[in-house]
Design a protein around this motif. Sequence first.
Motif, PDB file in Angstrom:
ATOM      1  N   LEU A 279       2.099   1.921  -3.435  1.00  9.70           N
ATOM      2  CA  LEU A 279       1.042   2.404  -4.329  1.00  9.70           C
ATOM      3  C   LEU A 279       0.689   3.859  -4.047  1.00  9.70           C
ATOM      4  O   LEU A 279       0.313   4.610  -4.937  1.00  9.70           O
ATOM      5  N   LEU A 280       0.794   4.231  -2.798  1.00  7.76           N
ATOM      6  CA  LEU A 280       0.449   5.599  -2.427  1.00  7.76           C
ATOM      7  C   LEU A 280       1.559   6.587  -2.745  1.00  7.76           C
ATOM      8  O   LEU A 280       1.318   7.787  -2.867  1.00  7.76           O
TER       9      LEU A 280
ATOM     10  N   PRO B  48       3.504   7.707  -5.211  1.00  4.85           N
ATOM     11  CA  PRO B  48       3.507   8.784  -6.218  1.00  4.85           C
ATOM     12  C   PRO B  48       2.577   9.932  -5.839  1.00  4.85           C
ATOM     13  O   PRO B  48       2.961  11.103  -5.892  1.00  4.85           O
ATOM     14  N   GLN B  49       1.388   9.590  -5.430  1.00  6.91           N
ATOM     15  CA  GLN B  49       0.418  10.623  -5.085  1.00  6.91           C
ATOM     16  C   GLN B  49       0.935  11.460  -3.906  1.00  6.91           C
ATOM     17  O   GLN B  49       0.839  12.681  -3.904  1.00  6.91           O
ATOM     18  N   LEU B  50       1.474  10.766  -2.918  1.00  6.09           N
ATOM     19  CA  LEU B  50       1.946  11.478  -1.733  1.00  6.09           C
ATOM     20  C   LEU B  50       3.099  12.404  -2.078  1.00  6.09           C
ATOM     21  O   LEU B  50       3.146  13.553  -1.637  1.00  6.09           O
TER      22      LEU B  50
ATOM     23  N   VAL C 173       3.907  13.773  -4.966  1.00  4.80           N
ATOM     24  CA  VAL C 173       3.443  14.924  -5.738  1.00  4.80           C
ATOM     25  C   VAL C 173       2.696  15.901  -4.828  1.00  4.80           C
ATOM     26  O   VAL C 173       2.894  17.116  -4.882  1.00  4.80           O
ATOM     27  N   THR C 174       1.862  15.376  -3.977  1.00  7.35           N
ATOM     28  CA  THR C 174       1.102  16.235  -3.069  1.00  7.35           C
ATOM     29  C   THR C 174       2.015  17.025  -2.150  1.00  7.35           C
ATOM     30  O   THR C 174       1.850  18.234  -1.971  1.00  7.35           O
ATOM     31  N   LEU C 175       2.976  16.320  -1.579  1.00  3.47           N
ATOM     32  CA  LEU C 175       3.863  17.000  -0.639  1.00  3.47           C
ATOM     33  C   LEU C 175       4.693  18.074  -1.326  1.00  3.47           C
ATOM     34  O   LEU C 175       4.767  19.205  -0.871  1.00  3.47           O
ATOM     35  N   ILE C 176       5.275  17.719  -2.449  1.00  4.14           N
ATOM     36  CA  ILE C 176       6.198  18.650  -3.096  1.00  4.14           C
ATOM     37  C   ILE C 176       5.468  19.826  -3.714  1.00  4.14           C
ATOM     38  O   ILE C 176       5.864  20.973  -3.544  1.00  4.14           O
ATOM     39  N   PHE C 177       4.410  19.532  -4.409  1.00  4.75           N
ATOM     40  CA  PHE C 177       3.788  20.603  -5.183  1.00  4.75           C
ATOM     41  C   PHE C 177       2.585  21.206  -4.498  1.00  4.75           C
ATOM     42  O   PHE C 177       1.957  22.107  -5.011  1.00  4.75           O
ATOM     43  N   PHE C 178       2.244  20.674  -3.362  1.00  7.77           N
ATOM     44  CA  PHE C 178       1.070  21.221  -2.737  1.00  7.77           C
ATOM     45  C   PHE C 178       1.290  21.645  -1.295  1.00  7.77           C
ATOM     46  O   PHE C 178       1.196  22.819  -0.950  1.00  7.77           O
TER      47      PHE C 178
ATOM     48  N   PRO D  24       0.811  -1.221   0.000  1.00  4.55           N
ATOM     49  CA  PRO D  24       0.000   0.000   0.000  1.00  4.55           C
ATOM     50  C   PRO D  24       0.844   1.270   0.000  1.00  4.55           C
ATOM     51  O   PRO D  24       0.490   2.245  -0.665  1.00  4.55           O
ATOM     52  N   TYR D  25       1.944   1.242   0.705  1.00  7.08           N
ATOM     53  CA  TYR D  25       2.788   2.443   0.728  1.00  7.08           C
ATOM     54  C   TYR D  25       3.381   2.710  -0.648  1.00  7.08           C
ATOM     55  O   TYR D  25       3.445   3.844  -1.101  1.00  7.08           O
TER      56      TYR D  25
ATOM     57  N   TRP E 245       3.964  21.681   0.601  1.00  5.43           N
ATOM     58  CA  TRP E 245       5.126  22.543   0.820  1.00  5.43           C
ATOM     59  C   TRP E 245       4.859  23.984   0.360  1.00  5.43           C
ATOM     60  O   TRP E 245       4.996  24.925   1.152  1.00  5.43           O
TER      61      TRP E 245
END
Lengths: 286, 294, 335, 335, 425
Positions: free
Chosen positions: B16-17, B19-21, B23-28, B13-14, B30
């Motif tokens: 699979l998660l 890529p989304q995480l 992208v979210t962390l870096i581009f959102f 599960p980690y 932060w």
Amino acid sequence: MNNSPSHSLPGQALAHAVIWIGIAITALPLYIAFVASTLSNPDIAQAPMPLWPGDQGWENYRTVIIEGMQGGHLSPPVWLMLFNSLIMALVIAVGKISVSIISAYAVVFFRFPGRMFCFWLIFITLMLPVEVRILPTYEVVTDLGLLNTFAGLTLPLIASATATLLLRQFFLTLPDELVEAAKMDGAGPLRFFWDVVLPLTRTQLAALFVIMFVYGWNQYLWPLLIVTDQNLDTIVVGIAKLIGTGDATTDWNLVMATTLLALLPPALVVLLMQKWFVKGLVDSEK
Amino acid sequence: MQRKVIFPNRWLPYALLAPQLVVTLIFFIWPSLQALMMAFQEQDPFGLSVRFVWFDNFVMVLTDPEYYNTLVRTLVFATAVTLLAMVPALLLALAADALLRARSAYTTALMIPYAIAPAIAGVLWLFMFNPAIGVVAHTLQVLGLDWNPTLDGNDAMLLVIMASAWKQVAYNFLFFLAGLQSIPRSLLEAAAIDGAGPWRRFRTIVFPLLSPTTFFLLVVGLVYAFFDTFGVIHAVTAGGPATDTTTLVYKVYTDGMIALDLGGSAAQSVLLMLMVIGLTTLQFRFLERRVHYS
Amino acid sequence: MATLALNQVKKSYGIGPGALQVIHGVDAQIADGEFVVIVGPSGCGKSTLLRMVAGLESITSGTIQIGERVVNNVQPAERDIAMVFQNYALYPHMSVFDNMAYGLRIRGLTAPQIRARVDAAARILELAPLLERKPSQLSGGQRQRVAMGRAIVRQPQAFLFDEPLSNLDAKLRAQTRLEIQKLHRELGITSLFVTHDQVEAMTLAQRMLVMNAGRVEQFGTPEEVYERPASLFVAGFMGAPPMNLLRHASGVRPGTVLGIRPEHLVIGDSGWDTVVDSVELLGAERLIHARLGDELLTIRVSAQRAIPDLGQALRVQPQPEFIHTFDAATGLSRS
Amino acid sequence: MATLALNQVKKSYGIGPGALQVIHGVDAQIADGEFVVIVGPSGCGKSTLLRMVAGLESITSGTIQIGERVVNNVQPAERDIAMVFQNYALYPHMSVFDNMAYGLRIRGLTAPQIRARVDAAARILELAPLLERKPSQLSGGQRQRVAMGRAIVRQPQAFLFDEPLSNLDAKLRAQTRLEIQKLHRELGITSLFVTHDQVEAMTLAQRMLVMNAGRVEQFGTPEEVYERPASLFVAGFMGAPPMNLLRHASGVRPGTVLGIRPEHLVIGDSGWDTVVDSVELLGAERLIHARLGDELLTIRVSAQRAIPDLGQALRVQPQPEFIHTFDAATGLSRS
Amino acid sequence: QAPAAAQPRTEIQMWMGLTGVNGELLSRFGEDFNRSQNEYRVVVSFRGQYPEQRAAAMAAFRAGNPPHIMQMFDAGSGDMIQSRGAIIPVSQVFQRAGIAFNPADFIAPARGYYGLPNGELLSMPFNVSTAVLFYNRDAFTRAGLDPNRPPRTWPEMIAAAKQIRERNAAECGFTTTWLAWIMLEQFNARHNQQIGTLDNGRGGAASELTVNNALNQRMVQTLIDLQPTRAFSYGGRSNDAAAKFISGQCAMLLQSSGGLAAIQRDGRFALGTAQLPHWPDVQGAPFATTIGGASLWVFNAPNRTPQEMRGIAMFLDFLRSDRVMTEWARTTGFLPATNSSFRAMQQAGFFTQNPGRDVPILSLIEARQGQFTQGYRFGRWTEIRDIYHEEVERALQGRQTAAQALRNFERRGNAQLRAFERSVN
Ligand SMILES: Nc1ncnc2c1ncn2[C@@H]1O[C@H](COP(=O)(O)OP(=O)(O)OP(=O)(O)O)[C@@H](O)[C@H]1O
Ligand SMILES: Nc1ncnc2c1ncn2[C@@H]1O[C@H](COP(=O)(O)OP(=O)(O)OP(=O)(O)O)[C@@H](O)[C@H]1O
Ligand SMILES: O=P(O)(O)OC[C@H](O)CO
Ligand SMILES: [Mg+2]
Ligand SMILES: [Mg+2]
């Protein structure tokens, strides 16, 4: 026919009338744009412009598609901008969907520590609009050396939760027995994903594709900032740059030709995939 | 809500998660934190000098009467856009729902504006209503109406409202139609047998049953009017005349990007974030309720 | 094929003090090739028990053995069993053939082997002309057969069925019941069949396991269960209409409950004084619902018999050899 | 209350050559206060017929009369009828009270009048404690009662029911059946009740209208229909298990079909030679399915009787007074 | 030749704010330059209007990746000058590249506007304009006005506008682009009035706005009064109003001389050009108008190589060459920015052959210079301009008087100046 009162003859006539008024209002701006795109700019500048198509259409479209506005200085040729928009829309649509489908799969089909935390982290991305964080995002993209790249154009827009939420919703509706049947058949999580979940999600994916394609295609503020190389300009940005600028007057005939070309691809995608799109849209928001 | 049947696996599960995480962390996450930080700083446009000023930016924003004017204006704008996009959409949906034939052809024609970018919708309307060259503007002038959105704030407001609503009607229409079609026919038949005429059926059965859809569209419409109309305003009026079409988001943009008041703009962003979170929470509260309802 | 043994099987959902125990220690020895039906009201734990056997639900305590092997910690796919689900759980995007072949492919059988097995199963179930269809193109009964086919091709040690007929209409249900019976006769595979329909249970079972609230009330042949219900619960559960259970009628000893099936009541000149409340025609028979004091009595009579008027007085006598007696406190049979 | 008369009622969907005729001229005279059940297989046109009576569907030709009035062109609201829908069609956003009061309000009754009528209906249906609830807070059975309540308060000329019980589970269905019977006894309102469940039909009907493919096959009392089916279709449709229909058995004249119900077959020393194919226990009875040449025969025997072995030979004799004869070509009864 | 060609060219990014004929030509200069050598490749791109472009450049600078050269309009100069860490004065750019550069080569008003007291040039003047009056000769004729005698003063202007409306020779008398630039900045220079203390802000960031006086009130009030009859018709900010003139709706247009090319291309009437009108009762008026247009700024960045710096200097050098400057001025209506190109055009007889083309020069250079005709230097001027737009628009809507508008403008404008002052200290 059905006897229920809304289906009476006067009712039908009224319904048709309402719809036709709606269609007229929908179509009016598009029609005027079309007419303008077939005129010469002085024709338009001498208001009011004619309401019947002129004979410059071919020339205008040729100009914008092949040369770009003002010999390609003001904007690259439309074919290039369309290509850029297409790439951006495709990368965003496909990227969002791929990233989302596996994360939704993880959240739905597994239990693990931090599961809800991850879910909320993703969910939060739904809340805040781009305008709020555009400058720092720009800095991040630059630090990663992604200015003037398709990666920089698209990656930050892949961080959105709509798709994840919709797919999660859909996955939750898959019957438990299907999973159990697969387990009895000896399929592991990846095999189940590939053999069962993916094929079953096709409709949702098609719907999401349309929504995300339109979303990507219609991006405005972000590409305006992130692209400094004209050859990467997207069509929506290209158009907005063309109007009301500097000491020049706007070449409305070319702008309108470009505008129609710009809205054609997403409109086509919506129309061709209408069946899925409506379903996906309605599902995704409910 | 969660599934009963799951796969046991520790690391998958980690993976699979991830890529989304990422992208979210870096581009959102932060950048959002950065924006939050900027709200507490004063800095020059080039970022050459940065000073921490506590709540100064917020105090400035909240003591500026123009901010409240903008707030009120935004509410008026958002309400108008939302209503103007919903009422015709409902009418169209009722008409389409009542049709026995050609429904899908009509639906197709009506949903095109969904595909059109707000900025482009703005350009299309600007072109029709531009006082110098616009066809419709010209007609209005011939009719003796003094149409001048470059100077008359109300004209300008009307123009951005129309352009914004025009684009959104398609969206609302699709939802209303889906909502109408999900109302069991038998309910309407029962009401007909109970003696209710068409208007009464609409008022007492159809409209109440559409209320979840209506509420949802109301929230979506408000969010749209708050944020997504940026492109329309930018293309049509650029916030003018005076500040008559400057909405909260547009003000964030002009204060930050044009006037280069980064701290003040960031503070406004933070206030906006709070409003969005409020709206979203409201919507989810409601969504939860609706899950119970059905 | 194998025996199946459940030893003090318990199941709780959740852990700690908030845990909810739904299976309270079930014991059952099922012989090789036997067809056992688990029956009981909704929520009594039938599915949970079956799913523990399948490996889809963990076992809180106790053991489950398939053949000689304790399978508590064996993955479902490795238990060598097949299951037919209530909603069939067919893969909607695969053809009938692929639905049946899927498990075999995962097991790594060769294409010819798979083809052979699927064809064989399709022949038995008369699915051959449907192999290329998608589940959505099948009727309910056909889907049901595909689900069975998917189980058969696996040639498992045991079949598990979780209410596989409840989505079929009455006629089809009756027909499929017969087919399952026949199939079991042909293949002789140990089967565990969950249902809450007692007609289904009685028709199919070699032995029935009647459950109530996570406990076994009775485990025996259908005849035993019908004719010698072990408890008030079983008496009230089996039979349509169910056994009349009387507490206050004359002749019922205090602290006991008298049970008598509707078909074992005789209308005549002696016996209980009842008043006709309503009458229903069922085709060959008629049900007379009659009041006996504050209790209601159902009497089953041939449709040939004259219809009594509503409100008419009737004398009703139980056939003594069919009277059951239960302890009112424990609910257990005293007969 | 009123009589109901259908005269050569026909219905086509669509117009011109592509039109699909689904009702082919139905005649029926229903007496004031009568309870008539329309029964037939799915798609035979039951709902269409009922909805034409309700005014929800236009009448292609023929007339429908309620009382003395031809209602072909009368709006549903003015026909003075009430309808109970399969899915109940309760207004989900209104309380139970408001659901029942809706039609009365539209008719302009005063608040006290409405209150009185709703309370009365609620008392009959035991809905009084639920009046403030929303439909979503009710069980299936309660919803069903509210739907009936909504019909009752209207005090209409006629009740129309479209499979009102089919969303209930078996037990509740049996119970509600009895309630509807009782209600009709109390109110005596002319009722038209659609179902495809024959037990429901037989239990409730004073007269049954058996439909097939848009035509009336038989219109008579349940006893008539069960005991003297007018056609092969009726014979095969009514009864569970249905009548055995034999074409090739000895004693069947060519061109005819012999019908005999499973309960009218006697196992003995003489008669047809059959082979036992399977046996099912139904509780009080057992069904023996036996082969007779290329035909299958179902025999209904008491469960007390010894169970025959599979494959065992049985001699079976029909009771002559219960033999039906049908014309093989027309399907009509010759008896 | 071969080895040089094999070298990858160093790329020089230049962002411009011009579109239309003007932008097209500037981009072509980039290509000309690229063809003229094979070491550098200049990429000239349009990045939106000046304010948007500047915002993007600032974001890019903060991210360490600004364009090499950015064209910035006059109003942005104050901010740029203060951002010393972000820019490199062009004088230094040339110096570092070892290319001779004499600020005195540029025409005086440009030098004054973009230079430091020590003579050093901060940015390179490129498109130099000033405000002029364009008029529709055909409409004049229709209105019974003499097309050869355009209005020189505001009273004449007002009368002409009214006459045009009365005779219905056009739907509107006159309109103006760039409201603040023309009605505030140019207008006050024309009357030698300062708009801010401390020598129009040149003396330091502590400057305060001083425009709420009788002269400015009269001007704004005049516009307000003319608006209802459409003797004057407001046409929007920046350049939007030009369309009204080109379409023939308005008979006169106050506009940058740089707007000429577009008018020539799309207008279908005989065009006349004149100097900005003035109020004759102001002592000494008319004075010279002031400079407008834009200049080229060179951005500093941590990773700039000497190679890039040299490329920047070479391209700037190319742009200020007589060949480029004369072509630029001839085609666009902008003024030649260097003295030598100006002389070259004079010698070629350009101004005598093209009547009206000398108007901007007469207005900017030949007219009487005063203490306050050298331009201003305020921070946050873009924003202050918009405050002026907002307040005057409100007045034109009839929601406030000219005096109120100017008072509000001063108050809000000064708040911006103070904020700017804080940020540079
Ligand atoms: N995941 C779970 N968590 C908690 N309780 C559960 C869970 N699954 C089932 N239960 C409870 O366990 C009990 C037994 O459920 P089970 O599904 O085995 O009943 P059943 O006999 O199969 O009923 P039905 O005939 O309705 O299928 C029920 O009370 C149910 O609520
Ligand atoms: N609107 C329609 N257009 C065309 N055909 C229709 C329409 N409504 C019903 N039919 C057809 O009319 C026939 C009768 O339908 P009807 O609903 O009356 O059947 P029914 O007896 O009520 O069946 P069921 O038991 O499944 O409810 C069916 O063949 C159906 O397909
Ligand atoms: O039109 P331009 O380029 O001459 O610019 C006019 C003003 O200077 C803008 O500030
Ligand atoms: Mg279960
Ligand atoms: Mg029906």
